[in-house]
Design a protein around this motif. Structure first.
Motif, PDB file in Angstrom:
ATOM      1  N   GLU A   1       1.008  -1.252   0.086  1.00 29.19           N
ATOM      2  CA  GLU A   1       0.029   0.018  -0.021  1.00 29.19           C
ATOM      3  C   GLU A   1       0.839   1.190   0.189  1.00 29.19           C
ATOM      4  O   GLU A   1       0.448   2.252  -0.286  1.00 29.19           O
ATOM      5  N   SER A   2       1.999   1.218   0.398  1.00 28.98           N
ATOM      6  CA  SER A   2       3.023   2.267   0.702  1.00 28.98           C
ATOM      7  C   SER A   2       4.432   1.852   0.299  1.00 28.98           C
ATOM      8  O   SER A   2       4.773   0.844   0.254  1.00 28.98           O
ATOM      9  N   ILE A   3       5.271   2.864  -0.352  1.00 28.94           N
ATOM     10  CA  ILE A   3       6.640   2.775  -0.512  1.00 28.94           C
ATOM     11  C   ILE A   3       7.502   3.840   0.060  1.00 28.94           C
ATOM     12  O   ILE A   3       6.981   4.872   0.510  1.00 28.94           O
ATOM     13  N   ASP A   4       8.701   3.773  -0.082  1.00 30.14           N
ATOM     14  CA  ASP A   4       9.598   4.539   0.801  1.00 30.14           C
ATOM     15  C   ASP A   4      10.620   5.325  -0.268  1.00 30.14           C
ATOM     16  O   ASP A   4      11.367   6.076   0.082  1.00 30.14           O
ATOM     17  N   GLY A   5      10.420   4.766  -1.573  1.00 26.50           N
ATOM     18  CA  GLY A   5      11.361   5.439  -2.603  1.00 26.50           C
ATOM     19  C   GLY A   5      10.915   4.686  -4.113  1.00 26.50           C
ATOM     20  O   GLY A   5      10.679   3.760  -4.120  1.00 26.50           O
ATOM     21  N   PHE A   6      11.111   5.682  -4.907  1.00 30.86           N
ATOM     22  CA  PHE A   6      10.646   5.212  -6.329  1.00 30.86           C
ATOM     23  C   PHE A   6      11.642   5.966  -7.345  1.00 30.86           C
ATOM     24  O   PHE A   6      12.166   7.240  -7.257  1.00 30.86           O
ATOM     25  N   LEU A   7      12.475   5.119  -8.060  1.00 34.75           N
ATOM     26  CA  LEU A   7      13.553   5.455  -9.057  1.00 34.75           C
ATOM     27  C   LEU A   7      13.209   5.044 -10.349  1.00 34.75           C
ATOM     28  O   LEU A   7      12.620   3.902 -10.569  1.00 34.75           O
ATOM     29  N   VAL A   8      13.242   5.833 -11.433  1.00 35.74           N
ATOM     30  CA  VAL A   8      12.875   5.464 -12.814  1.00 35.74           C
ATOM     31  C   VAL A   8      13.994   6.096 -13.674  1.00 35.74           C
ATOM     32  O   VAL A   8      14.258   7.460 -13.492  1.00 35.74           O
ATOM     33  N   ASP A   9      14.404   5.384 -14.785  1.00 38.82           N
ATOM     34  CA  ASP A   9      15.545   5.780 -15.611  1.00 38.82           C
ATOM     35  C   ASP A   9      14.777   5.757 -16.865  1.00 38.82           C
ATOM     36  O   ASP A   9      14.443   4.713 -17.363  1.00 38.82           O
ATOM     37  N   LEU A  10      14.479   6.849 -17.522  1.00 33.79           N
ATOM     38  CA  LEU A  10      13.469   6.921 -18.748  1.00 33.79           C
ATOM     39  C   LEU A  10      14.240   6.615 -20.159  1.00 33.79           C
ATOM     40  O   LEU A  10      13.596   6.888 -20.918  1.00 33.79           O
ATOM     41  N   GLY A  11      15.488   6.447 -19.939  1.00 33.58           N
ATOM     42  CA  GLY A  11      16.421   6.105 -21.232  1.00 33.58           C
ATOM     43  C   GLY A  11      15.902   4.818 -21.845  1.00 33.58           C
ATOM     44  O   GLY A  11      15.585   3.940 -21.025  1.00 33.58           O
ATOM     45  N   VAL A  12      16.329   4.508 -23.049  1.00 31.88           N
ATOM     46  CA  VAL A  12      16.024   3.422 -23.659  1.00 31.88           C
ATOM     47  C   VAL A  12      17.602   2.723 -23.364  1.00 31.88           C
ATOM     48  O   VAL A  12      18.438   3.026 -23.015  1.00 31.88           O
ATOM     49  N   SER A  13      17.292   1.330 -23.148  1.00 27.94           N
ATOM     50  CA  SER A  13      18.548   0.584 -22.568  1.00 27.94           C
ATOM     51  C   SER A  13      19.574   0.388 -23.598  1.00 27.94           C
ATOM     52  O   SER A  13      19.243   0.397 -24.855  1.00 27.94           O
ATOM     53  N   SER A  14      20.814   0.078 -23.287  1.00 35.73           N
ATOM     54  CA  SER A  14      21.900  -0.094 -24.040  1.00 35.73           C
ATOM     55  C   SER A  14      21.585  -1.327 -24.953  1.00 35.73           C
ATOM     56  O   SER A  14      21.776  -1.586 -26.127  1.00 35.73           O
ATOM     57  N   HIS A  15      21.006  -2.231 -24.150  1.00 35.38           N
ATOM     58  CA  HIS A  15      20.441  -3.780 -25.086  1.00 35.38           C
ATOM     59  C   HIS A  15      19.667  -3.436 -26.100  1.00 35.38           C
ATOM     60  O   HIS A  15      19.906  -3.992 -26.980  1.00 35.38           O
ATOM     61  N   GLN A  16      18.693  -2.645 -25.738  1.00 38.30           N
ATOM     62  CA  GLN A  16      17.691  -2.547 -26.966  1.00 38.30           C
ATOM     63  C   GLN A  16      18.507  -1.692 -28.147  1.00 38.30           C
ATOM     64  O   GLN A  16      18.187  -1.875 -29.228  1.00 38.30           O
ATOM     65  N   LEU A  17      19.302  -0.866 -27.980  1.00 41.79           N
ATOM     66  CA  LEU A  17      20.050   0.005 -28.787  1.00 41.79           C
ATOM     67  C   LEU A  17      20.955  -0.988 -29.525  1.00 41.79           C
ATOM     68  O   LEU A  17      21.133  -0.927 -30.936  1.00 41.79           O
ATOM     69  N   ASP A  18      21.638  -1.874 -28.864  1.00 39.34           N
ATOM     70  CA  ASP A  18      22.824  -2.752 -29.212  1.00 39.34           C
ATOM     71  C   ASP A  18      22.410  -3.988 -29.943  1.00 39.34           C
ATOM     72  O   ASP A  18      23.178  -4.516 -30.874  1.00 39.34           O
ATOM     73  N   VAL A  19      21.445  -4.521 -29.761  1.00 42.82           N
ATOM     74  CA  VAL A  19      20.714  -5.767 -30.498  1.00 42.82           C
ATOM     75  C   VAL A  19      20.031  -5.385 -31.764  1.00 42.82           C
ATOM     76  O   VAL A  19      18.953  -4.679 -31.812  1.00 42.82           O
ATOM     77  N   PRO A  20      20.579  -5.573 -33.032  1.00 43.61           N
ATOM     78  CA  PRO A  20      20.148  -4.907 -34.178  1.00 43.61           C
ATOM     79  C   PRO A  20      18.647  -5.562 -34.609  1.00 43.61           C
ATOM     80  O   PRO A  20      17.841  -4.660 -34.923  1.00 43.61           O
TER      81      PRO A  20
ATOM     82  N   ILE B   1      15.642   9.977 -13.670  1.00 40.59           N
ATOM     83  CA  ILE B   1      16.780  10.290 -14.600  1.00 40.59           C
ATOM     84  C   ILE B   1      16.210  10.346 -16.096  1.00 40.59           C
ATOM     85  O   ILE B   1      15.507   9.435 -16.577  1.00 40.59           O
ATOM     86  N   THR B   2      16.326  11.492 -16.993  1.00 36.15           N
ATOM     87  CA  THR B   2      15.794  11.676 -18.062  1.00 36.15           C
ATOM     88  C   THR B   2      17.192  11.752 -18.859  1.00 36.15           C
ATOM     89  O   THR B   2      18.314  12.069 -18.536  1.00 36.15           O
ATOM     90  N   PHE B   3      16.782  11.817 -20.385  1.00 38.19           N
ATOM     91  CA  PHE B   3      17.720  11.812 -21.366  1.00 38.19           C
ATOM     92  C   PHE B   3      17.491  12.726 -22.517  1.00 38.19           C
ATOM     93  O   PHE B   3      18.336  13.158 -23.549  1.00 38.19           O
ATOM     94  N   HIS B   4      16.284  13.539 -22.344  1.00 41.32           N
ATOM     95  CA  HIS B   4      16.111  14.553 -23.316  1.00 41.32           C
ATOM     96  C   HIS B   4      15.159  15.545 -22.931  1.00 41.32           C
ATOM     97  O   HIS B   4      14.569  15.471 -21.910  1.00 41.32           O
TER      98      HIS B   4
END
Length: 310
Positions: free
Chosen positions: A92-111, A240-243
């Protein structure tokens, strides 16, 4: 396939969460589990709930976090479903929230994921492989006006009208099926002498289509507001944002939560009795160090903002 991802602003993001060993924390974008691993190491009786819509990230994390699975819950879902998924877990409740909004290196690097304009592959760009809409659908079914809107609004591309026109002309003969076919159309739309020498001509358009496919901007405000609502006093929200498009949304949400008065501007005094919900911790965003940028050039545009629940 190995899931490779270089975590950005690792120490800065984990430190700013001010982790309580018995607390409940959420990593909204598991990715390569870099942030998650450092968070869960600090927990004793606490729990870490990790979200990711990419099943490859979930699978890889089971190995990376195997020594901490008694404190970790992996959720294969978009972080926009935060409240619903936590409710399923009885949280029902949390003590912290982290989000990294960038696309992952894996997604970019796997053709074959079709995210990169540097490698030829079928047009895809779906972070969730089960999602219905793909880059192929956007490029080949959107009207010229819709394509122009997406490329202009999400890519901030000055040549959006010409690019949309060229895409529509080319697909009239044959569907645009691959990343390089799309790159060729973009290059044909932007005169050589007008291109930025420091940036690939397809960068902005690929960003725009990726954002459209994954609804990246649509879910940010909803998720941050839900996270703050579920957060205990003193809990930290870190993003964390990237643009600039992402960063602008985050900055505005933080301002809204800090200055929550809803009275019309012409009112001389506040009568709505709204209370300040958060305190913004980062007066200016935290940026990667020169050393981090040198080691991982993709971190160059990263910005970390954080706010604490009052």
């Amino acid at each position: 396939m190995e899931f490779k991802h270089v975590t950005v602003l690792l120490n800065e993001a984990v430190d700013i969460l001010d982790i309580k060993p018995e607390g409940i924390y959420v990593d909204g974008t598991l990715g390569g589990a870099g942030h998650s691993l450092e968070i869960v190491k600090k927990l004793t009786s606490g729990k870490l709930i990790c979200f990711d819509q990419d099943i490859n990230a979930i699978s890889a994390a089971k190995e990376k976090l195997k020594d901490f699975m008694d404190k970790t819950i992996l959720v294969h879902s978009n972080f926009e479903n935060l409240r619903e998924e936590l409710n399923k877990l009885g949280i029902e409740s949390i003590d912290g929230f982290l989000v990294d909004l960038g696309v992952s290196s894996h997604q970019l690097d796997v053709p074959e994921r079709g995210f990169s304009y540097m490698q030829d592959a079928p047009l895809d760009m779906r972070m969730d492989n089960n999602a219905e809409l793909s880059a192929y659908d956007v490029v080949n079914t959107y009207s010229e006006a819709e394509l122009k809107r997406v490329i202009k609004d999400y890519g901030e591309e000055n040549w959006s009208a010409r690019i949309a026109k060229l895409i529509v002309e080319r697909r009239a003969t044959m569907p645009i099926r691959t990343t390089f076919e799309l790159v060729d159309a973009i290059k044909a739309a932007i005169p050589k002498k007008m291109r930025d020498e420091n940036q690939h001509p397809a960068k902005r358009t690929f960003q725009a289509i990726r954002i459209e496919v994954n609804r990246e901007l649509d879910v940010i405000e909803k998720t941050l507001l839900a996270a703050v609502e579920m957060m205990n006093e003193g809990g930290v929200l870190a993003v964390i944002t990237f643009h600039s498009l992402e960063d602008r949304i985050v900055k505005n949400v933080f301002k809204k939560l800090q200055y929550s008065c809803t009275c019309p501007p012409e009112f001389p005094v506040c009568i709505c009795n709204s209370k300040q919900i958060v305190e913004i911790i980062t007066r200016k965003p935290i940026l990667p160090s020169e050393n981090e940028v040198e080691m991982n050039p993709r971190s160059r545009s990263a910005k970390l903002r954080a706010a604490r629940k009052l």
